[in-house]
Design a protein around this motif. Structure first.
Motif, PDB file in Angstrom:
ATOM      1  N   ALA A  93     -10.856   2.576   4.140  1.00  0.00           N
ATOM      2  CA  ALA A  93     -11.297   1.836   2.961  1.00  0.00           C
ATOM      3  C   ALA A  93     -11.914   0.490   3.308  1.00  0.00           C
ATOM      4  O   ALA A  93     -12.891   0.074   2.673  1.00  0.00           O
ATOM      5  CB  ALA A  93     -10.119   1.628   2.009  1.00  0.00           C
ATOM      6  N   LEU A  94     -11.376  -0.182   4.325  1.00  0.00           N
ATOM      7  CA  LEU A  94     -11.672  -1.605   4.474  1.00  0.00           C
ATOM      8  C   LEU A  94     -12.309  -2.031   5.797  1.00  0.00           C
ATOM      9  O   LEU A  94     -12.790  -3.160   5.906  1.00  0.00           O
ATOM     10  CB  LEU A  94     -10.370  -2.403   4.283  1.00  0.00           C
ATOM     11  CG  LEU A  94      -9.647  -2.170   2.947  1.00  0.00           C
ATOM     12  CD1 LEU A  94      -8.295  -2.857   2.957  1.00  0.00           C
ATOM     13  CD2 LEU A  94     -10.509  -2.658   1.789  1.00  0.00           C
ATOM     14  N   HIS A  95     -12.281  -1.171   6.798  1.00  0.00           N
ATOM     15  CA  HIS A  95     -12.856  -1.570   8.093  1.00  0.00           C
ATOM     16  C   HIS A  95     -14.386  -1.490   8.029  1.00  0.00           C
ATOM     17  O   HIS A  95     -14.925  -0.526   7.474  1.00  0.00           O
ATOM     18  CB  HIS A  95     -12.329  -0.661   9.211  1.00  0.00           C
ATOM     19  CG  HIS A  95     -12.671  -1.141  10.580  1.00  0.00           C
ATOM     20  ND1 HIS A  95     -13.857  -0.839  11.210  1.00  0.00           N
ATOM     21  CD2 HIS A  95     -11.985  -1.946  11.442  1.00  0.00           C
ATOM     22  CE1 HIS A  95     -13.892  -1.408  12.390  1.00  0.00           C
ATOM     23  NE2 HIS A  95     -12.769  -2.085  12.561  1.00  0.00           N
ATOM     24  N   ILE A 118       4.603  -8.474  -3.034  1.00  0.00           N
ATOM     25  CA  ILE A 118       3.630  -7.462  -2.613  1.00  0.00           C
ATOM     26  C   ILE A 118       3.724  -6.245  -3.538  1.00  0.00           C
ATOM     27  O   ILE A 118       4.073  -5.148  -3.116  1.00  0.00           O
ATOM     28  CB  ILE A 118       3.831  -7.054  -1.141  1.00  0.00           C
ATOM     29  CG1 ILE A 118       5.315  -6.739  -0.842  1.00  0.00           C
ATOM     30  CG2 ILE A 118       3.329  -8.137  -0.205  1.00  0.00           C
ATOM     31  CD1 ILE A 118       5.530  -6.115   0.532  1.00  0.00           C
ATOM     32  N   PRO A 119       3.395  -6.433  -4.835  1.00  0.00           N
ATOM     33  CA  PRO A 119       3.463  -5.291  -5.748  1.00  0.00           C
ATOM     34  C   PRO A 119       2.495  -4.204  -5.326  1.00  0.00           C
ATOM     35  O   PRO A 119       1.386  -4.476  -4.862  1.00  0.00           O
ATOM     36  CB  PRO A 119       3.059  -5.905  -7.102  1.00  0.00           C
ATOM     37  CG  PRO A 119       2.245  -7.107  -6.742  1.00  0.00           C
ATOM     38  CD  PRO A 119       2.870  -7.643  -5.485  1.00  0.00           C
ATOM     39  N   GLY A 120       2.929  -2.969  -5.506  1.00  0.00           N
ATOM     40  CA  GLY A 120       2.094  -1.833  -5.146  1.00  0.00           C
ATOM     41  C   GLY A 120       1.753  -1.001  -6.359  1.00  0.00           C
ATOM     42  O   GLY A 120       2.514  -0.946  -7.329  1.00  0.00           O
ATOM     43  N   THR A 121       0.613  -0.366  -6.319  1.00  0.00           N
ATOM     44  CA  THR A 121       0.195   0.507  -7.397  1.00  0.00           C
ATOM     45  C   THR A 121      -0.908   1.417  -6.881  1.00  0.00           C
ATOM     46  O   THR A 121      -1.576   1.100  -5.892  1.00  0.00           O
ATOM     47  CB  THR A 121      -0.330  -0.296  -8.605  1.00  0.00           C
ATOM     48  OG1 THR A 121      -0.754   0.612  -9.628  1.00  0.00           O
ATOM     49  CG2 THR A 121      -1.508  -1.182  -8.215  1.00  0.00           C
ATOM     50  N   ALA A 152     -10.485   3.364  -3.536  1.00  0.00           N
ATOM     51  CA  ALA A 152     -11.068   2.436  -4.509  1.00  0.00           C
ATOM     52  C   ALA A 152     -10.100   1.297  -4.834  1.00  0.00           C
ATOM     53  O   ALA A 152     -10.517   0.136  -4.985  1.00  0.00           O
ATOM     54  CB  ALA A 152     -11.448   3.193  -5.781  1.00  0.00           C
ATOM     55  N   VAL A 153      -8.817   1.615  -4.940  1.00  0.00           N
ATOM     56  CA  VAL A 153      -7.819   0.585  -5.233  1.00  0.00           C
ATOM     57  C   VAL A 153      -7.756  -0.434  -4.091  1.00  0.00           C
ATOM     58  O   VAL A 153      -7.730  -1.651  -4.318  1.00  0.00           O
ATOM     59  CB  VAL A 153      -6.432   1.218  -5.478  1.00  0.00           C
ATOM     60  CG1 VAL A 153      -5.343   0.151  -5.524  1.00  0.00           C
ATOM     61  CG2 VAL A 153      -6.436   2.016  -6.782  1.00  0.00           C
ATOM     62  N   ALA A 154      -7.719   0.055  -2.854  1.00  0.00           N
ATOM     63  CA  ALA A 154      -7.658  -0.853  -1.706  1.00  0.00           C
ATOM     64  C   ALA A 154      -8.891  -1.759  -1.663  1.00  0.00           C
ATOM     65  O   ALA A 154      -8.789  -2.968  -1.410  1.00  0.00           O
ATOM     66  CB  ALA A 154      -7.539  -0.053  -0.413  1.00  0.00           C
ATOM     67  N   ALA A 190       0.801  -1.226   0.000  1.00  0.00           N
ATOM     68  CA  ALA A 190       0.000   0.000   0.000  1.00  0.00           C
ATOM     69  C   ALA A 190       0.833   1.276   0.000  1.00  0.00           C
ATOM     70  O   ALA A 190       0.276   2.376  -0.014  1.00  0.00           O
ATOM     71  CB  ALA A 190      -0.934   0.002   1.206  1.00  0.00           C
ATOM     72  N   MET A 191       2.154   1.163   0.014  1.00  0.00           N
ATOM     73  CA  MET A 191       3.022   2.326   0.168  1.00  0.00           C
ATOM     74  C   MET A 191       2.741   3.422  -0.862  1.00  0.00           C
ATOM     75  O   MET A 191       2.813   4.613  -0.549  1.00  0.00           O
ATOM     76  CB  MET A 191       4.485   1.902   0.056  1.00  0.00           C
ATOM     77  CG  MET A 191       5.479   3.044   0.171  1.00  0.00           C
ATOM     78  SD  MET A 191       7.207   2.525  -0.046  1.00  0.00           S
ATOM     79  CE  MET A 191       7.253   2.213  -1.813  1.00  0.00           C
ATOM     80  N   ARG A 192       2.381   3.056  -2.075  1.00  0.00           N
ATOM     81  CA  ARG A 192       2.273   4.039  -3.151  1.00  0.00           C
ATOM     82  C   ARG A 192       0.900   4.698  -3.235  1.00  0.00           C
ATOM     83  O   ARG A 192       0.649   5.515  -4.118  1.00  0.00           O
ATOM     84  CB  ARG A 192       2.619   3.364  -4.487  1.00  0.00           C
ATOM     85  CG  ARG A 192       4.056   2.845  -4.522  1.00  0.00           C
ATOM     86  CD  ARG A 192       4.349   2.031  -5.751  1.00  0.00           C
ATOM     87  NE  ARG A 192       4.368   2.841  -6.959  1.00  0.00           N
ATOM     88  CZ  ARG A 192       4.548   2.326  -8.181  1.00  0.00           C
ATOM     89  NH1 ARG A 192       4.704   1.031  -8.335  1.00  0.00           N
ATOM     90  NH2 ARG A 192       4.546   3.125  -9.239  1.00  0.00           N
ATOM     91  N   LEU A 193       0.005   4.371  -2.323  1.00  0.00           N
ATOM     92  CA  LEU A 193      -1.329   4.968  -2.351  1.00  0.00           C
ATOM     93  C   LEU A 193      -1.285   6.391  -1.787  1.00  0.00           C
ATOM     94  O   LEU A 193      -0.933   6.597  -0.628  1.00  0.00           O
ATOM     95  CB  LEU A 193      -2.309   4.134  -1.522  1.00  0.00           C
ATOM     96  CG  LEU A 193      -2.623   2.732  -2.029  1.00  0.00           C
ATOM     97  CD1 LEU A 193      -3.580   2.036  -1.065  1.00  0.00           C
ATOM     98  CD2 LEU A 193      -3.218   2.774  -3.439  1.00  0.00           C
ATOM     99  N   PRO A 194      -1.664   7.398  -2.574  1.00  0.00           N
ATOM    100  CA  PRO A 194      -1.710   8.770  -2.059  1.00  0.00           C
ATOM    101  C   PRO A 194      -2.730   8.881  -0.922  1.00  0.00           C
ATOM    102  O   PRO A 194      -3.810   8.281  -0.982  1.00  0.00           O
ATOM    103  CB  PRO A 194      -2.155   9.597  -3.273  1.00  0.00           C
ATOM    104  CG  PRO A 194      -1.771   8.767  -4.460  1.00  0.00           C
ATOM    105  CD  PRO A 194      -1.954   7.349  -4.027  1.00  0.00           C
ATOM    106  N   THR A 195      -2.386   9.645   0.105  1.00  0.00           N
ATOM    107  CA  THR A 195      -3.274   9.777   1.262  1.00  0.00           C
ATOM    108  C   THR A 195      -3.786  11.198   1.470  1.00  0.00           C
ATOM    109  O   THR A 195      -4.645  11.427   2.326  1.00  0.00           O
ATOM    110  CB  THR A 195      -2.546   9.331   2.547  1.00  0.00           C
ATOM    111  OG1 THR A 195      -1.360  10.123   2.710  1.00  0.00           O
ATOM    112  CG2 THR A 195      -2.166   7.859   2.482  1.00  0.00           C
ATOM    113  N   GLU A 196      -3.280  12.161   0.704  1.00  0.00           N
ATOM    114  CA  GLU A 196      -3.734  13.541   0.867  1.00  0.00           C
ATOM    115  C   GLU A 196      -5.175  13.682   0.399  1.00  0.00           C
ATOM    116  O   GLU A 196      -5.592  13.036  -0.565  1.00  0.00           O
ATOM    117  CB  GLU A 196      -2.837  14.498   0.061  1.00  0.00           C
ATOM    118  CG  GLU A 196      -1.405  14.567   0.560  1.00  0.00           C
ATOM    119  CD  GLU A 196      -1.304  15.122   1.968  1.00  0.00           C
ATOM    120  OE1 GLU A 196      -2.030  16.092   2.270  1.00  0.00           O
ATOM    121  OE2 GLU A 196      -0.514  14.584   2.758  1.00  0.00           O
TER     122      GLU A 196
END
Length: 279
Positions: free
Chosen positions: A68-70, A244-247, A37-39, A21-27
């Protein structure tokens, strides 16, 4: 036939393709909405391991995943990492494995992820300025308290892994490793011998795989993308590997997961195996 499942720590079965999940923008803004949506799509597609860390936005990535997921599906494993903190002279990030820091970051992760126990907690890096026994002893205490289920390491050598295993049971190792970067081959071999899950980060070398002529040739033969070839090679390389590929894009997420169905021939794997022989 390549197995599609892996058992972590002897009792936790997950799919052998995870999500970083490192590459997911959080701002706040459209990019964050896409991250959510990706998660969610990752879980819809059957991903059962998602990797995050305190370092990723100082916990912002953990908060994003919780939003996203809880509440989480029973089969979903959220693994996070601790041991890097803003404790440098000017507040910059640095390795910090002091017991109080590790304990505080675990407590923060529990709160941000909205859980009572982190089933797999990894030490992001070993802090050379803090005795290893103090770092792992803290995690062992947290496990005894029920706040951690299993303990993993990241970016370690074979010697560090051996020393760590004298202190705690090690369930996983997360080192940089891919088709074009096999510096940690000895660590992978040690993990395979011990039945320790090996989670390669940067598993597709980002754009580098596609720039390699041999990888591109195999991809053309297999009617696949270079990234899919890189992931398929990893899955065939060792039964303990869990990439664990990230995108931050749903189409790339779906492309990565399709690599699970790609079966490279023995001859293709041999060609790919030889890529680093002259390195």
């Amino acid at each position: 036939m390549t197995s599609t499942a892996l058992c972590i720590g002897g009792d936790l079965t997950v799919r052998r393709l995870g999500f970083g999940a490192m590459r997911l923008p959080t701002e706040p803004g459209p990019a964050r909405e896409t991250s959510l949506a990706v998660a969610r799509r990752a879980v819809e597609l059957g991903i059962t391991l998602i990797d995050t860390a305190h370092l990723y936005g100082g916990g912002a990535n953990e908060e994003l995943l919780a939003e996203a997921l809880h509440p989480y599906p029973d089969e979903l494993l959220l693994t996070t990492k601790v041991g890097i903190a803003r404790s440098g002279p000017s507040g910059e990030w640095r390795l910090d494995g002091r017991p109080a820091v590790l304990r505080d970051q675990v407590e923060q992760a529990l709160r941000r992820l909205r859980i009572e126990r982190i089933e797999l907690l990894q030490l992001h890096r070993i802090d050379p300025e803090t005795p290893l026994a103090d770092q792992l002893g803290t995690l062992r205490d947290l496990r005894t308290e029920g706040k951690i289920g299993r303990i993993g390491l990241s970016e370690v050598t074979v010697d560090e892994l051996d020393r760590a295993r004298e202190i705690v049971d090690v369930a996983s190792v997360q080192n940089r490793y891919n088709l074009l970067d096999r510096e940690h081959e000895p660590v992978l071999a040690a993990c395979e011998a011990a039945g320790i899950a090996f989670l390669p980060w940067r598993p597709v070398a980002w754009g580098e795989s596609g720039a390699n002529a041999e990888v591109a040739a195999v991809a053309a033969e297999a009617d696949a993308t270079p990234a899919q070839v890189a992931l398929a090679w990893l899955l065939a390389r060792s039964p303990v590997i869990l990439p664990i590929p990230g995108t931050a894009r749903i189409d790339h997420l779906e492309e990565n997961l399709a690599a699970e169905r790609l079966r490279l021939t023995r001859a293709q794997r041999d060609r790919l195996d030889r890529l680093t022989e002259s390195a």
